[in-house]
Every structure is written in structure tokens, then in C-alpha cells.
Design an enzyme around this catalytic site. Structure first.
Site, mmCIF file in Angstrom:
data_model
loop_
_atom_site.group_PDB
_atom_site.id
_atom_site.type_symbol
_atom_site.label_atom_id
_atom_site.label_comp_id
_atom_site.label_asym_id
_atom_site.label_seq_id
_atom_site.Cartn_x
_atom_site.Cartn_y
_atom_site.Cartn_z
ATOM 1 N N HIS A 55 -7.384 3.944 7.686
ATOM 2 C CA HIS A 55 -7.588 3.077 6.516
ATOM 3 C C HIS A 55 -8.934 2.348 6.564
ATOM 4 O O HIS A 55 -9.312 1.681 5.600
ATOM 5 C CB HIS A 55 -6.469 2.037 6.404
ATOM 6 C CG HIS A 55 -5.120 2.642 6.126
ATOM 7 N ND1 HIS A 55 -4.879 3.443 5.032
ATOM 8 C CD2 HIS A 55 -3.944 2.574 6.820
ATOM 9 C CE1 HIS A 55 -3.603 3.843 5.057
ATOM 10 N NE2 HIS A 55 -3.025 3.336 6.136
ATOM 11 N N ASP A 105 -0.512 11.425 8.172
ATOM 12 C CA ASP A 105 0.164 10.125 8.199
ATOM 13 C C ASP A 105 0.834 9.907 6.832
ATOM 14 O O ASP A 105 0.423 10.499 5.827
ATOM 15 C CB ASP A 105 -0.891 9.052 8.465
ATOM 16 C CG ASP A 105 -0.287 7.675 8.622
ATOM 17 O OD1 ASP A 105 -0.074 7.258 9.774
ATOM 18 O OD2 ASP A 105 -0.027 7.013 7.592
ATOM 19 N N HIS A 139 0.650 7.448 4.957
ATOM 20 C CA HIS A 139 -0.177 6.675 4.025
ATOM 21 C C HIS A 139 -1.515 7.368 3.804
ATOM 22 O O HIS A 139 -2.061 7.961 4.734
ATOM 23 C CB HIS A 139 -0.387 5.270 4.577
ATOM 24 C CG HIS A 139 0.925 4.597 4.895
ATOM 25 N ND1 HIS A 139 1.460 4.591 6.172
ATOM 26 C CD2 HIS A 139 1.812 3.986 4.085
ATOM 27 C CE1 HIS A 139 2.636 3.967 6.134
ATOM 28 N NE2 HIS A 139 2.867 3.589 4.885
ATOM 29 N N ASP A 176 5.011 8.280 10.751
ATOM 30 C CA ASP A 176 5.709 7.492 9.732
ATOM 31 C C ASP A 176 6.189 8.356 8.566
ATOM 32 O O ASP A 176 6.751 7.846 7.611
ATOM 33 C CB ASP A 176 4.853 6.311 9.239
ATOM 34 C CG ASP A 176 3.397 6.665 9.050
ATOM 35 O OD1 ASP A 176 3.059 7.866 9.093
ATOM 36 O OD2 ASP A 176 2.583 5.735 8.843
HETATM 37 ZN ZN LIG Z 1 0.743 5.277 8.022
#
Ligand SMILES: [Zn+2]
Length: 573
Positions: free
Chosen positions: A391, A425, A427, A514
Site C-alpha cells: 500500500h 493479497d 487488498h 488475507d
Molecule cells: Zn491485505
């Protein structure tokens, strides 16, 4: 100390050097068949149908190839044919033959192969063109017998001159690789047919070949009892001579420990992954230290400077949570350093603590050390980075991430040719996307929760395809909550097709657990079996691959997921 490498392609300089050394060694060890050295190179590049060749090389301390095995595996039959095994005839080293054979067995076991076949010259002087070779051949048969690999008897195979053996009688030796099941005649015939057809290119309709094949009739197929040696508990536990996956880990990640309630990005996550890897064939390495230069290649100096200075100014217990976000006044960062946090951060839940900077630097070191190991010839390296990184944008941190570990490593690898970054991932890796958005030499592909439902909410849409020179080199596959193994794997296959078409020299995987069912931050329901399949598919790309740890916040999933993923990946080594 010998290291074993599975030479799976010649995309890298080191691979080409090792292949050249194998060919040279081959010509010296088998001077009667020099042309076959070229066939090894050809088949490695373009294997014949239904053959997956394995070239395992032993590399001595000085980096030179001291031996190799060349194995043709037949994946549809879950068996393999050991074509050549050789150590350097001009530099004989004790024990290398045994080490090579053991490593080969171990590799095949990892691949799920359930039987290894090989031709060993006859030890009956009456069947030899040169009877004086009988004692040597006896020693060879004894060597294999110690592993429980015994000649098949009661067939025409070891007494029939064919175009395959050109009159040099051999035994077909069978090594069950520790499996207990007996060899049934139908399976034996399929395998012998495959050896004639795939290795020698002979038609199994040829009456002579058909007769030999048909002679595998005993049920079970009879094996000659060992004569002079006792098979050591033939199916010994693997000796771990092979390390398909190197792991890079810095203990410094522990410094970054925010004891806030609900802060799920905790040091114990890494312990859970290590537990998952326990007992697998991995080797843990400490990172080297790198300066700031590689970080500056993907992040703005101002972000780096702020994180370094602000961390240093904080007391042990203090935390800065960004609260003020000068979104439309980007020209002037707030003077108060606590308030400036919002100038460099994308959310309100990634605080800055005294040790954040030190830990984030160590995580980058792990990823860069991983890149270095890949450059040195490793095929799979797993950088256990913490804090995570995907991120982190060129000039902003957030989402538990400070520096973009995967991007720093991918940028470094890009000096050797195209790099693909696959982000699995849950996200969207907004940081990685942003860093490479305008570049055509780094393809970024991400599968993630749809930004309508999932962090970071503002990126990760399918229409974000890259810009300028990078147009077409960013692909997003957003999925809605509830994505299961079947949907995930189908999407992954599509993502991998993009990567294959791009023909990268290296692959970097942002790896998050995740996506698994029950993650407190995710909405997918991928199972441990799904994770294994993901590992298998990524490994099947046959690319030098750096895995970079990103998210995953259920400890049980981190344990089961890492174990399953690395098992799947190792099976393709
Ligand atoms: Zn994540």
C-alpha cells in the site's frame, strides 16, 4: 559443500553458464555420445510432448558444476526415467554420485513421482559386448540396490537387442522412491511404452518393441533380490539436500509492535508463518543491509526523510496517528511534525512509532536480499517482510505499510529484463500500481477485493490499465465478497495468462493470506487447498520468483496458508 540447483530454463546468465558446464561435463563423461549434449539443451528449452525434463546440477564451493542428473519425467504416468547421471570425470569427488542420486530421488518425491526407472548395463558377462565390464556393472547395480532400486526380471527387456539399446544389454531398474505399492504389469507396460516412444522416439507398434512391452506380464512385476548389499531402509526420510525455497527473515520486525487493541499487524504473524513452514524444505537466511538508494528509486526522498526523522523524534511509547490531511493544499506540508503525518499517509489507522522506520528498513532489506538470491540463481525466495509494503506509494504510507518492499525488489530486478508483479493479497496494492503505472518494463497484475467493498476503496478498479508508456501494463481483477477456490483459481489462471504473454525474466509475488476464509480484514473464502493450488500454479510458470509477504491476519490461516502455499510451490521446483 555442494548445492543442488534445478536448472529449469536458460533465461538467466547463470543458468546459461551452468548449462554450458553440464554440456562440457557430459561430453567428457560420455565421449561416445557427444551429440546428446545438444539434445539436453534443446529439450530443456522445448521438451517433447508429455515429457517434463529435470536437470539437477550439483554446484561445488567455487561455483562450478561438479555433477548432474538428467531425468525425463512423464507427468501423466507419475513416473520418471533417469537418462543420465554423471560427476566430473576429471575431478572425482567422493560421495558425489550418492549425493546426486539422493537429491534426485528427493526432488522426484517432492514432485509426486511414484517410480523412477533407469537402464543399468548388465552384470552377466555372457550378455555383454565387453565381458570385462561385468564387475563395474555389478558395482553400479549394487549402488542402486542400496536405495531399493532393483532390476526388473522375467521380461525380454534385458535380453533383446533393440534400436534403443543398440545391442548393449541393460537391466531396467525400478526405484519405487519409497512407495510400498507393487508394480503392476499394466502400469509397467504403459511406462515401458512411454520410455521407448518419448525417450527414443520409437514406434510401439514395431513388432519387436511390442513384443518386449508385452513381456511385462508378471503380477506383480518381479524384481531381482539384492545380491551383495542390503537396501538401507530404502525409503529413508528425505535428507533435505534440496532447498526449493529460501526464506529471508530479519528479527528486526519485532521492533515494530504497536500494542494497540485491534492492531492486527503484529509480530506474531511472522511466528505463525514460520510454524507453517516448520518441517518443509526451506532454509532461513538473514538479510544483508542496503542503503537508502534502492528505496529512493521508488519512493520520494521527502517521504523517506519524514519517516526517518519523525520516528527518531518519537519516544518509545508515543504514536502518531495521522489526523489532518492537507489534500488540496499539497504544496505546503504542515510545519508541526505530528500534523505532517497526514501529508504523507493515506489513512488513519497506520500510526508511526519510534521503531517503525527501523523495522520498515529491515523489511526492505529482506526483499532486496531476496532479489539478490534470485540473481544468484535461486528459483524461489520468500522474503518474510514485516511491516508489509504494497500500500506504500511513492510519497505516502498507509494500510500498515511504510515502504513498498515488493516494488523496491521488483525495481532492482528490472535491471535484468522485464519483471511481472503479481499481487494476491486481498487488498489492492495501490502503492505498487502507482509506482509502476507509467512503466512498460514492469507489469503489475492484482487480484483483490473489489474497491466498492474493500480497502483501499479508491484504487483497484478493472479500468485502471496504466498510463503513458505503461498503458496496458497494469491489470486489476477485482472480485466481490465470497470469492471461493473455484472462482479465485479461474481468475488466477487469467491473470497468469497475462504474465505469460508478457514473458518476464522475473516474477515478484505480493503474497497475502488475507484471501483465506475467516481473515478479519478480508471477505474471500479461499481454503488451504486453494492456497496449495495457487502455489502450484505460480510455480508452474517456471520463473525465478520472489515472494514478498504482505497481509494475512488470522494466525491459523497464516500457518495453514503458508504451509499449503509453499508445499504447492515446492512441488514445482
Ligand atoms: Zn491485505
Amino acid at each position: 559443500m555442494i548445492r543442488f540447483r534445478h536448472l529449469f530454463g536458460v533465461g538467466r546468465e547463470l543458468d546459461r553458464q551452468h548449462l554450458a558446464q553440464v554440456q562440457d561435463l557430459f561430453r567428457r563423461a560420455f565421449p561416445y555420445a557427444p551429440a546428446y549434449a545438444d539434445q539436453i539443451a534443446r529439450w530443456l528449452d522445448k521438451p517433447p510432448p508429455d515429457v517434463e525434463p529435470v536437470l539437477l546440477v550439483a554446484v561445488g564451493p567455487s561455483g562450478t558444476v561438479t555433477g548432474f542428473t538428467w531425468v525425463l519425467t512423464f507427468p501423466d504416468l507419475r513416473c520418471a526415467y533417469l537418462d543420465y547421471i554423471a560427476s566430473d570425470p576429471d575431478r572425482p569427488a567422493r560421495g558425489i554420485g550418492g549425493a546426486l542420486y539422493e537429491a534426485t530421488r528427493e526432488l522426484l518425491q517432492q514432485k509426486g513421482v511414484r517410480g523412477l526407472f533407469l537402464d543399468v548395463p548388465h552384470d552377466d558377462p555372457a550378455r555383454l559386448k565387453d565381458p570385462s565390464r561385468a564387475p563395474l556393472n555389478r558395482r553400479r547395480l549394487d549402488f542402486y540396490a542400496r536405495y531399493g532400486a532393483l532390476p526388473i526380471v522375467g521380461t525380454l527387456y534385458d535380453r533383446t537387442p533393440t534400436p534403443a539399446n543398440e545391442g548393449w544389454m541393460t537391466h531396467l531398474v525400478y526405484d519405487p522412491l519409497g512407495h510400498r505399492g507393487l508394480l503392476r504389469p499394466a502400469r509397467a507396460r504403459r511406462i515401458v511404452r512411454a520410455i521407448y516412444a518419448r525417450k527414443y522416439g520409437l514406434s510401439t507398434k514395431d513388432p519387436l518393441i511390442a513384443r518386449v512391452v508385452a513381456s511385462f506380464r508378471d503380477d506383480p512385476i518381479a524384481l531381482r533380490a539384492p545380491r551383495r548389499v542390503r537396501p538401507e531402509a530404502a525409503a529413508q526420510a528425505p535428507r533435505r539436500r534440496l532447498v526449493p525455497v529460501r526464506v529471508v527473515l530479519s528479527e528486526r520486525h519485532r521492533l515494530h509492535h504497536l500494542k494497540e487493541r485491534g492492531y492486527v499487524e503484529r509480530p506474531v504473524r511472522i511466528d505463525a508463518v514460520l510454524k507453517g513452514l516448520d518441517g518443509l524444505a526451506v532454509e532461513i537466511t538473514k538479510p544483508r543491509h542496503f542503503g537508502e538508494t534502492p528505496i529512493r528509486a521508488v519512493h520520494k526522498a521527502a517521504l523517506l526523510g519524514y519517516l526517518a526523522r519523525a520516528s527518531a523524534r518519537l519516544s518509545q511509547k508515543a504514536l502518531i496517528y495521522p489526523t489532518v490531511f492537507p489534500l488540496r493544499r499539497r504544496r505546503r506540508p504542515p510545519r508541526a511534525f505530528e500534523m505532517r503525518a497526514g501529508y504523507y499517509c493515506i489513512d488513519t489507522f497506520t500510526p508511526l512509532a519510534h521503531n517503525s522506520y527501523v523495522a520498515a528498513r529491515a523489511a526492505v532489506d529482506c526483499a532486496l536480499t531476496g532479489a539478490l538470491l534470485i540473481e544468484a540463481g535461486e528459483r524461489f525466495v520468500y522474503a518474510l517482510c514485516r511491516p508489509p509494503g504494497h500500500h506504500a506509494e511513492p510519497d505516502a504510507w498507509g494500510g500498515f505499510c511504510y515502504f513498498n518492499n515488493a516494488a523496491v525488489a521488483a525495481h532492482r530486478l528490472s535491471r535484468h529484463g522485464r519483471v511481472a508483479v503479481l499481487d494476491i493479497d486481498h487488498h489492492h496494492g495501490n502503492g505498487t500500481q502507482e509506482i509502476f503505472y507509467r512503466r512498460a518494463d514492469v507489469l503489475t497484475v492484482s487480484i483483490h477485493g473489489h474497491p466498492d467493498h474493500a480497502y483501499p476503496y479508491f484504487t483497484g478498479f478493472a479500468d485502471e490499465r496504466g498510463a503513458d508508456a505503461g498503458k496496458g501494463f497494469n491489470r486489476n481483477f477485482p472480485l466481490f465478497p465470497g470469492a471461493d477456490d473455484a472462482l479465485y483459481l479461474k481468475t488466477l489462471d487469467e491473470a497468469l495468462r497475462h504474465i505469460t504473454r508478457f514473458r518476464p525474466a522475473h516474477l515478484v509475488v505480493s503474497l497475502g493470506y488475507d484471501i483465506m476464509k475467516g481473515d478479519p480484514t478480508g471477505t474471500f473464502v479461499v481454503s488451504a487447498t486453494g492456497m496449495r493450488r495457487i502455489g502450484e500454479r505460480i510455480g508452474a510458470l517456471r520463473l525465478p520468483t520472489l515472494l514478498v509477504q504482505e497481509g494475512g491476519y488470522s494466525l491459523g490461516n497464516l500457518r495453514a496458508g503458508s504451509r499449503a502455499f509453499v508445499t504447492g510451490l515446492s512441488g514445482t521446483w
